[in-house]
Scaffold this active site. Sequence first.
Site, PDB file in Angstrom:
ATOM      1  CD  GLU A  15       6.007  -9.472  36.602  1.00 12.28           C
ATOM      2  OE1 GLU A  15       6.649 -10.767  37.268  1.00 12.28           O
ATOM      3  OE2 GLU A  15       5.884  -8.696  37.317  1.00 12.28           O
ATOM      4  NE  ARG A  97      -3.052 -11.692  34.702  1.00 10.30           N
ATOM      5  CZ  ARG A  97      -1.264 -11.464  34.958  1.00 10.30           C
ATOM      6  NH1 ARG A  97      -1.170 -11.951  35.874  1.00 10.30           N
ATOM      7  NH2 ARG A  97      -1.631 -10.472  34.713  1.00 10.30           N
ATOM      8  CG  ASN A  99       0.650 -10.628  38.991  1.00  7.86           C
ATOM      9  OD1 ASN A  99       1.334 -11.442  37.610  1.00  7.86           O
ATOM     10  ND2 ASN A  99       0.465  -8.930  39.635  1.00  7.86           N
ATOM     11  CG  ASN A 145       2.849  -6.761  40.507  1.00 10.19           C
ATOM     12  OD1 ASN A 145       3.255  -7.634  39.815  1.00 10.19           O
ATOM     13  ND2 ASN A 145       2.308  -5.862  39.704  1.00 10.19           N
ATOM     14  CG  ASP A 194       5.587  -5.114  38.684  1.00 11.15           C
ATOM     15  OD1 ASP A 194       5.241  -6.093  38.709  1.00 11.15           O
ATOM     16  OD2 ASP A 194       5.271  -5.393  37.154  1.00 11.15           O
TER      17      ASP A 194
END
Length: 272
Positions: A15, A97, A99, A145, A194
């Site tokens: 990512e 968490r 992102n 995202n 995403d």
Amino acid sequence: MEPKLIFYSNSQLLEGPRFDLEHNLLYFVSILDYLVYCYNPETQEILSINLKSPASCVFILDFKIILVATKNGFYEVNFNTLSSKQKFQIDIPENVRYNDGIEDPKGRIIIGTMGFPEVKENVGKVFSYHQGSYKTLIDHTTISNGLAFSLDQKFLYFIDTPTKKVARYFYDIDTGVAKFDTYVIEFKAEGAPDGMCMDNKGMLWIAEWNGGCVSNWNPINGHKIQERKLPCPNVTSCCFDKYGNLYVTTAKSESETDAYGGGLFYIELTNN
């Protein structure tokens, strides 16, 4: 041009690609391996550092020096010395968490959260952090995202993946306040949006989870312009290099046709 596989190490979830245009370096993370990488396209050297908790996104500070968001806080990582040190933390619950994230033109860090280790509806937020203080920009998200600014910096585009939409917010550069305007893009096929980035024409490039592509959209009218296929279903994020070509991160899937999911790919859009 077909996507070119640049890096593969059997990662579950790559990512957060971020390209340093000044120094011609690419950074990205392997979230569940707690790793952050530095890739030199000219020498093909790849360096990595383990940060001991899920690492989600990168903010560029200097030559081979970056800030990395991890579940345990934000770390300054120095690839010149292969060292890291914690800089600060935002007060987030144990069950989330960090992102995706982005930096605004004034240097504010904008970063979203999501449920971890389990995704839970509406437990995420999007924060803005600057000079030791932070505030909530967007509340009640599920999988925070992609983030991108319009070229005139008047709008912030944001993806909460389960909505399958791209939202547009009015963004005040002076105050750092975001106010919801409207949804500008809706995904009606199998893929869900995403990570994303914006090109120099103001068009969005969006990685499609379970869609096997990066798709190119006009955020003004919501129309899809084109797409570039990848050989794996779960495409997580993308960024541009100095030539206007795309680096694309991916994740593993259970599909039998998944080729190198969890790899880093390069897609040529220009003739250099």
